[in-house]
Scaffold this active site. Structure first.
Site, PDB file in Angstrom:
ATOM      1  N   GLN A 125     -19.026  73.143 101.501  1.00  0.00           N
ATOM      2  CA  GLN A 125     -19.255  71.693 101.454  1.00  0.00           C
ATOM      3  C   GLN A 125     -18.435  71.037 100.338  1.00  0.00           C
ATOM      4  O   GLN A 125     -17.868  69.963 100.534  1.00  0.00           O
ATOM      5  CB  GLN A 125     -20.746  71.400 101.222  1.00  0.00           C
ATOM      6  N   LYS A 129     -14.837  72.335 108.598  1.00  0.00           N
ATOM      7  CA  LYS A 129     -15.595  71.286 107.901  1.00  0.00           C
ATOM      8  C   LYS A 129     -14.657  70.366 107.124  1.00  0.00           C
ATOM      9  O   LYS A 129     -15.038  69.291 106.698  1.00  0.00           O
ATOM     10  CB  LYS A 129     -16.618  71.906 106.965  1.00  0.00           C
ATOM     11  N   CYS A 135     -29.506  76.783 108.666  1.00  0.00           N
ATOM     12  CA  CYS A 135     -29.111  78.095 108.146  1.00  0.00           C
ATOM     13  C   CYS A 135     -29.517  78.261 106.688  1.00  0.00           C
ATOM     14  O   CYS A 135     -28.747  78.816 105.885  1.00  0.00           O
ATOM     15  CB  CYS A 135     -27.608  78.340 108.291  1.00  0.00           C
TER      16      CYS A 135
HETATM   17  C1  LIG Z   1     -21.219  75.749 106.969  1.00  0.00           C
HETATM   18  C2  LIG Z   1     -21.531  76.467 105.729  1.00  0.00           C
HETATM   19  C3  LIG Z   1     -21.339  77.853 105.632  1.00  0.00           C
HETATM   20  C4  LIG Z   1     -20.861  78.697 106.781  1.00  0.00           C
HETATM   21  O1  LIG Z   1     -19.603  78.303 107.238  1.00  0.00           O
HETATM   22  P1  LIG Z   1     -19.002  78.923 108.576  1.00  0.00           P
HETATM   23  O2  LIG Z   1     -17.866  78.023 108.884  1.00  0.00           O
HETATM   24  O3  LIG Z   1     -20.101  78.850 109.612  1.00  0.00           O
HETATM   25  O4  LIG Z   1     -18.593  80.309 108.294  1.00  0.00           O
HETATM   26  C5  LIG Z   1     -21.639  78.456 104.432  1.00  0.00           C
HETATM   27  N1  LIG Z   1     -22.078  77.743 103.392  1.00  0.00           N
HETATM   28  C6  LIG Z   1     -22.271  76.420 103.428  1.00  0.00           C
HETATM   29  C7  LIG Z   1     -22.740  75.701 102.209  1.00  0.00           C
HETATM   30  C8  LIG Z   1     -22.004  75.740 104.603  1.00  0.00           C
HETATM   31  O5  LIG Z   1     -22.206  74.417 104.663  1.00  0.00           O
END
Ligand SMILES: *Cc1c(COP(=O)(O)O)cnc(C)c1O
Length: 404
Positions: free
Chosen positions: A201, A224, A362
């Site tokens: 993030q 992201k 998650c």
């Molecule tokens: C999205 C996210 C992950 C996992 O990223 P992937 O692209 O699914 O491997 C890990 N940590 C944080 C803080 C996230 O927002």
């Protein structure tokens, strides 16, 4: 002032409608939409200059290798790594953390300790749990306070001569909390532990300088950061990467293979077994160039104003409970609504064209900490507008009428 209208023109998808209403996409913390520059770069490569990397002696192979290695250099600049060879391409944050846990884990066992935090994404919990199951490593967790900050006093008490690794997120995907990474890393190093930072993030919403943070490892995902899926980054200090055994075996990661022996390539190639995500790296490279041409500070201020607008719009709405109220938090708004399940909230908001995420994000240990089984989450990107923030507030008020 950040020109959000101009930025929006770069995103074709933002012009579509959902359920007869303009799309209000507030799920960028799960995955961000892609600017035309990224789409065009990947299409251009496929239409004009594509081959496998590193092993060809022909023009297309050389051009593609150049584009792939330029992507590495663009990542280096983005995070201010000392050298491009400290940048390993992975499938994403998840694979980057698995790589470190798995490779480092080969030298860990009973008596060794890993310190995580309660606010971690499963990507930064499960690989370490696997080391606990397989090798008897002890896993400890830094507690989270009621406003959603790490308890740094408790953190220091968890550190000791057996601590081998401290792995924490730079910015929480649920709380929006931005953690004091430089301080956390310094304390880890003081007891001789390594430090890994989950930057999935943080790299999106602010400037990251891995040298200033002094982190041994830093992980993030392309999708992201306005780039494509299927590519991510593991940054590792040169000497740390050099001391790690390989993660996967295969082509590209060796220097010599015979019938009874193998010698491995130097980092970063040692950790990039097989054909890498070539087109995805080219797409990520374009995303970084596109983002770097914008004013990152103005973007952060803009995203902050979106969060403030929602807070103001929901002022006095005592039926909404925000999770995570840390000072200086990033533009993520996680909440529960009295009498409503998060999944129902998301489905009703969707009728108004507003896309939010609902569930555990998650981060089940974190939701347990706050005594909830699920929450809804609106997350912001540079392309969101104040009008969209207002749309969320309005749709939330309408949603409430379904439950009261
Ligand atoms: C999205 C996210 C992950 C996992 O990223 P992937 O692209 O699914 O491997 C890990 N940590 C944080 C803080 C996230 O927002």
């Amino acid at each position: 002032m950040f020109d959000v209208a101009k930025a929006r023109e770069d995103f074709p998808i933002l012009h579509r409608e959902v359920n007869g209403r303009p799309l209000v996409y507030l799920d960028s913390a799960a995955s961000a939409q892609k600017p035309r520059a990224v789409i065009a770069a990947m299409t251009h490569a496929m239409e004009n200059s594509y081959a496998n990397v590193h092993r060809g002696l022909h023009a297309l192979a050389n051009e593609t290798t150049e584009a792939y290695e330029k992507a590495r250099e663009n990542v280096r600049v983005l995070i201010n790594a000392a050298s491009a060879s400290e940048v390993v391409f992975t499938k994403g944050t998840t694979e980057a953390i698995n790589l470190v846990a798995s490779s480092l884990g080969q030298s860990l066992g009973a008596g060794d300790e890993v310190v995580l935090s309660v606010m971690e994404h499963h990507a930064n919990i499960v690989p370490w749990h696997m080391l606990r199951e397989r090798r008897g490593v002890e896993v400890k967790f830094i507690p989270v306070t009621d406003v959603g900050e790490l308890d740094l006093v408790a953190y220091r008490n968890l550190l000791g001569p057996r601590t081998r690794m401290v792995a924490v997120s730079h910015m929480s995907n649920v709380l929006g909390t931005v953690n004091p990474i430089a301080e956390i890393v310094r304390d880890a190093h003081a007891v001789g532990a390594l430090a890994l930072v989950d930057g999935a993030q943080a790299v999106v919403h602010g400037r990251v300088d891995v040298q200033a943070l002094d982190a041994d490892f830093y992980a993030f995902s392309g999708h992201k950061l306005y780039g494509p899926t299927g590519v991510g980054v593991l940054y590792g200090k040169a000497d740390r990467l050099a001391s790690l055994p390989p993660y996967q075996g295969g082509g590209e990661m060796i220097s010599r293979v015979t019938l009874d022996a193998v010698t491995y390539a130097d980092p970063p190639h040692r950790f990039e077994a097989g054909t890498p995500p070539i087109l995805e790296a080219i797409g990520l490279s374009a995303a970084i160039e596109w983002l770097s041409a914008l004013d990152r500070d103005a973007i952060a201020a803009h995203e902050r104003s979106l969060y403030d607008r929602i807070k103001a719009g929901l002022n006095g709405a005592n039926w909404i409970h925000e999770i995570g109220r840390a000072p200086g938090k990033g533009a993520i708004f996680s909440f529960t609504m009295e009498g409503a399940h998060a999944h129902d909230i998301a489905q009703i908001l969707d009728r108004y064209g507003v896309a939010v995420r609902a569930g555990t994000h998650c981060a089940e240990p974190l939701l347990d900490r706050f005594g909830v089984t699920s929450s809804a989450r609106a997350s912001f990107a540079l392309y969101n507008t104040l009008e969209e923030a207002d749309s969320l507030v309005e749709a939330l008020h309408k949603t409430r009428t379904f439950f009261s």
